[in-house]
Every structure is written in structure tokens, then in C-alpha cells.
Write a protein that holds these residues in place. Structure first.
Motif, mmCIF file in Angstrom:
data_model
loop_
_atom_site.group_PDB
_atom_site.id
_atom_site.type_symbol
_atom_site.label_atom_id
_atom_site.label_comp_id
_atom_site.label_asym_id
_atom_site.label_seq_id
_atom_site.Cartn_x
_atom_site.Cartn_y
_atom_site.Cartn_z
ATOM 1 N N ALA A 124 -2.656 12.311 -5.496
ATOM 2 C CA ALA A 124 -1.302 11.971 -5.975
ATOM 3 C C ALA A 124 -0.576 10.951 -5.108
ATOM 4 N N ASP A 125 -1.311 9.948 -4.659
ATOM 5 C CA ASP A 125 -0.657 8.840 -3.970
ATOM 6 C C ASP A 125 0.241 8.125 -4.980
ATOM 7 N N PRO A 126 1.504 7.878 -4.659
ATOM 8 C CA PRO A 126 2.412 7.254 -5.627
ATOM 9 C C PRO A 126 2.001 5.846 -6.027
ATOM 10 N N ALA A 127 1.174 5.193 -5.215
ATOM 11 C CA ALA A 127 0.722 3.837 -5.531
ATOM 12 C C ALA A 127 -0.676 3.811 -6.136
ATOM 13 N N ALA A 128 -1.235 4.979 -6.473
ATOM 14 C CA ALA A 128 -2.563 5.037 -7.078
ATOM 15 C C ALA A 128 -2.508 4.555 -8.526
ATOM 16 N N ASP A 129 -3.677 4.214 -9.069
ATOM 17 C CA ASP A 129 -3.734 3.625 -10.405
ATOM 18 C C ASP A 129 -3.831 4.640 -11.536
ATOM 19 N N LEU A 130 -4.590 5.718 -11.381
ATOM 20 C CA LEU A 130 -4.917 6.581 -12.515
ATOM 21 C C LEU A 130 -3.797 7.507 -12.998
ATOM 22 N N PRO A 131 -2.860 7.953 -12.153
ATOM 23 C CA PRO A 131 -1.813 8.817 -12.700
ATOM 24 C C PRO A 131 -1.034 8.207 -13.858
ATOM 25 N N VAL A 132 -0.719 6.908 -13.789
ATOM 26 C CA VAL A 132 0.081 6.278 -14.848
ATOM 27 C C VAL A 132 -0.614 6.345 -16.215
ATOM 28 N N PRO A 133 -1.882 5.942 -16.352
ATOM 29 C CA PRO A 133 -2.535 6.069 -17.669
ATOM 30 C C PRO A 133 -2.601 7.494 -18.191
ATOM 31 N N ILE A 134 -2.858 8.470 -17.310
ATOM 32 C CA ILE A 134 -2.933 9.859 -17.761
ATOM 33 C C ILE A 134 -1.578 10.314 -18.296
ATOM 34 N N LEU A 135 -0.504 9.889 -17.671
ATOM 35 C CA LEU A 135 0.838 10.203 -18.163
ATOM 36 C C LEU A 135 1.126 9.491 -19.481
ATOM 37 N N VAL A 136 0.788 8.220 -19.558
ATOM 38 C CA VAL A 136 1.040 7.442 -20.776
ATOM 39 C C VAL A 136 0.317 8.048 -21.978
ATOM 40 N N GLN A 215 6.930 2.379 -33.971
ATOM 41 C CA GLN A 215 7.162 3.764 -34.380
ATOM 42 C C GLN A 215 7.414 4.667 -33.169
ATOM 43 N N SER A 216 6.702 4.410 -32.091
ATOM 44 C CA SER A 216 6.884 5.204 -30.881
ATOM 45 C C SER A 216 6.274 4.456 -29.704
ATOM 46 N N SER A 217 6.673 4.845 -28.512
ATOM 47 C CA SER A 217 6.104 4.231 -27.302
ATOM 48 C C SER A 217 6.187 5.226 -26.152
ATOM 49 N N ARG A 218 5.381 4.967 -25.143
ATOM 50 C CA ARG A 218 5.416 5.751 -23.906
ATOM 51 C C ARG A 218 5.173 4.767 -22.762
ATOM 52 N N ILE A 219 6.086 4.706 -21.814
ATOM 53 C CA ILE A 219 6.029 3.710 -20.744
ATOM 54 C C ILE A 219 6.283 4.396 -19.403
ATOM 55 N N TYR A 220 5.414 4.117 -18.436
ATOM 56 C CA TYR A 220 5.589 4.634 -17.076
ATOM 57 C C TYR A 220 5.430 3.492 -16.073
ATOM 58 N N ALA A 221 6.164 3.597 -14.978
ATOM 59 C CA ALA A 221 6.005 2.672 -13.850
ATOM 60 C C ALA A 221 5.551 3.455 -12.632
ATOM 61 N N GLY A 222 4.616 2.890 -11.884
ATOM 62 C CA GLY A 222 4.101 3.524 -10.676
ATOM 63 C C GLY A 222 4.301 2.639 -9.460
ATOM 64 N N GLY A 223 4.056 3.225 -8.288
ATOM 65 C CA GLY A 223 4.126 2.464 -7.044
ATOM 66 C C GLY A 223 5.516 2.280 -6.490
ATOM 67 N N VAL A 224 6.533 2.838 -7.159
ATOM 68 C CA VAL A 224 7.912 2.587 -6.734
ATOM 69 C C VAL A 224 8.673 3.866 -6.397
ATOM 70 N N ASN A 225 8.086 5.014 -6.682
ATOM 71 C CA ASN A 225 8.741 6.296 -6.476
ATOM 72 C C ASN A 225 7.733 7.300 -5.932
ATOM 73 N N ARG A 227 6.605 9.712 -7.394
ATOM 74 C CA ARG A 227 5.713 9.972 -8.510
ATOM 75 C C ARG A 227 6.040 8.955 -9.606
ATOM 76 N N PRO A 228 5.117 8.675 -10.541
ATOM 77 C CA PRO A 228 5.410 7.706 -11.594
ATOM 78 C C PRO A 228 6.675 8.081 -12.364
ATOM 79 N N GLN A 229 7.430 7.057 -12.761
ATOM 80 C CA GLN A 229 8.707 7.274 -13.450
ATOM 81 C C GLN A 229 8.609 6.775 -14.888
ATOM 82 N N ARG A 230 9.077 7.593 -15.806
ATOM 83 C CA ARG A 230 9.058 7.240 -17.228
ATOM 84 C C ARG A 230 10.256 6.363 -17.574
#
Length: 295
Positions: A124-136, A215-225, A227-230
Motif C-alpha cells: 500500500a505505498d501511496p505512489a504505487a501503480d496497482l491500487p488505482v486500477p483496482i479501485l477504478v 453514462q457513468s465514470s470512476r476516477i482516482y488519483a494516486g501518488g498525492v495522498n 491513499r488514492p483519492q476519488r
């Protein structure tokens, strides 16, 4: 620097044996999978342990593929799935490209050959790559212990800076990803100081279209908090909009405004805001392009 002395090494052959060891040793033990997160911490003595539990022989954690579950298609990713598989598997490339987008950014070839999705998510490194796609993708994560079998939505799995719901006696077993709806596109990108490094910022998005209307969307940003922020306000803005370049520019402005950022040794908060706007536009554009290709 070398790790502190390790007195015991265990190499269980099944999940039950592994859970017994975790219960026996508790916080004295650390799990090794690919070792790409744990070994550097041990060498720097940021983490010390007397007991290593190597889970590479747990075949149950290596399952990978789609299956039917309650009438829906689910991608099941075993926790021992290597980054290399996520980056290049035809199923991921065709139906879950956001995962491939992220996995291709991880380290170098050697790291992708050894590193595992389970290790990355639990670290769960906040700057890691994989958490964001799993959340999205609205993934769910299955965690086992001697006390029971628990499933967590990705949104509840990540608690903070290198913190998850996984406790000392727990083992992350798998990640389930629901197949995207028709006319859905996903994408991920990040800015790093050098290729393969941890992200200064990252953005992942999922967009479902009907014609040109969102119709719908899901957006997350990582590396700045921690944990990823929606990006909830951005999602609300896009809902029902006819998508064009002007709308995407406005959406990227909202992303840069609503995501909380801080300055650190990698980048200033001002620079991160600029990057969020640029990468937000690019990621949304790519997701929408992929959604249209799915018509």
C-alpha cells in the motif's frame, strides 16, 4: 546494509499450513512473495523479523482467469500473479487494459518478473501503480485467516499510508474484478521522475458511454495522498454530458482542483496540480477512445 538475523524460514505448500504458521508466529513473522517490497525494507532495517514465511509454493494463490459468478463475468487474479502477467496477458490487454497500463510502469523487467499484485496491494505505498486500477474497476479483495474468510471492496481495503485491513494473521488470497459493462473504456497513466519509478502523480479512469454521452465514470488519483483519492466532483460533472474536447478540458480542471496535494521532495503542490490537469485530460481521452472502440 544487511538484514537483521532471521532465525526461521518456512516454505508452506498449502494455504492451511500458511495460516497455521501466521497464527503461530503472529507479528514475529513476515510474508515473502516476490520480495520486491519486503526485501528492501529488511535490508534497510526499516522492518525486522525473526521468521520468514515464503508463499511461492501456494498454487492456490496463482489462479488467473475469468469465470462466471452469479451470472456475471469476473476476472479472478490470485495474489501471487506476477506483474509481468498483468502487463502482457491477452485477456488483460483486451478487456482490462487499465491494469496493463499500470503494470507496464512498474520498475524494470526483473521487478515485473518477480513482483506480485498481492505484495503491491498489501504494501500500500501511496505512489504505487496497482491500487488505482483496482479501485477504478471496483475490485474486491479476499483475505483469509484462521478466524475466517473476509471479502473487502477495494475502497475499504486501503486505510492510509502503507496501511490496509490485512492484519498479522491474515493472508490476501485473490482479487476479483467485475467485467466492464459494454461501451466502457479504461486507462491509467502517471508522471514519474524516471521511467519505472514511483509516481509523482497518477490518474486512472473508467468511462461508460451511450453514443457520445457519459453514462457513468470512476476516477482516482494516486501518488498525492496517503491513499488514492476519488475524484467524485469530476465524476458528477461528466454524468450525462456529451463528451467533447471542451468538456474534457473542464473535467481536467475539476480534477486538479478537487484532489488534495502536498509538496515533498519529488514535487511541489503547484507542480502536482499542473500534472493532474494534464494527465487527467489525457487519461479521460484515452478511456473514452477505448469506450468508443467497444461499440
Amino acid at each position: 546494509m544487511y538484514p537483521a538475523p532471521i532465525s526461521e524460514y518456512h516454505n508452506p505448500t498449502n494455504i492451511e499450513e500458511c495460516l497455521n504458521l501466521l497464527q503461530q508466529y503472529g507479528d514475529q513473522a513476515k510474508i515473502i512473495a516476490g520480495g520486491q517490497s519486503m526485501l528492501p525494507l529488511l535490508k534497510l532495517r526499516m522492518v525486522e523479523t525473526s521468521t520468514i514465511i515464503d508463499i511461492n509454493r501456494l498454487i492456490e494463490l496463482q489462479e488467473f482467469g475469468e469465470r462466471n459468478q452469479e451470472g456475471k463475468r469476473i476476472l479472478k487474479i490470485g495474489a501471487m500473479t506476477r506483474h509481468k502477467t498483468l502487463a502482457s496477458h491477452p485477456l488483460v490487454l483486451s478487456k482490462y487494459p487499465i491494469i496493463s497500463d499500470a503494470a507496464k510502469y512498474i520498475g524494470d523487467v526483473q521487478i515485473r518478473n518477480r513482483g506480485t499484485i498481492g505484495g503491491s496491494l498489501v504494501h500500500a505505498d501511496p505512489a504505487a501503480d496497482l491500487p488505482v486500477p483496482i479501485l477504478v474497476l471496483d475490485g474486491t479483495l479476499r483475505v483469509l485467516s484462521k478466524d475466517g474468510d473476509h471479502t473487502y471492496p477495494a475502497e475499504d481495503f486501503f486505510l492510509g499510508l502503507m496501511m490496509t485491513v490485512v492484519e498479522e494473521n491474515d493472508l490476501l488470497v485473490s482479487i476479483d474484478i467485475p467485467a466492464p459493462e459494454p461501451n466502457t473504456g479504461t486507462a491509467y497513466s502517471k508522471h514519474a521522475l524516471v521511467f519505472g519509478d514511483f509516481s509523482v502523480i497518477s490518474v486512472g479512469a473508467r468511462v461508460t458511454l451511450r453514443g457520445d454521452v457519459c453514462q457513468s465514470s470512476r476516477i482516482y488519483a494516486g501518488g498525492v495522498n496517503p491513499r488514492p483519492q476519488r475524484a467524485v466532483k469530476t465524476e458528477e460533472f461528466l454524468q450525462g454530458k456529451t463528451i467533447n474536447s471542451e468538456i474534457l478540458q473542464q473535467a481536467s480542471e475539476i480534477i486538479s482542483e478537487e484532489i488534495d496535494v502536498e509538496s515533498d521532495m519529488r514535487a511541489s503542490d503547484t507542480y502536482r496540480k499542473i500534472l493532474l490537469k494534464e494527465y487527467g485530460f489525457n487519461v479521460l481521452s484515452k478511456a473514452i477512445q477505448r469506450a468508443k472502440e467497444d461499440f
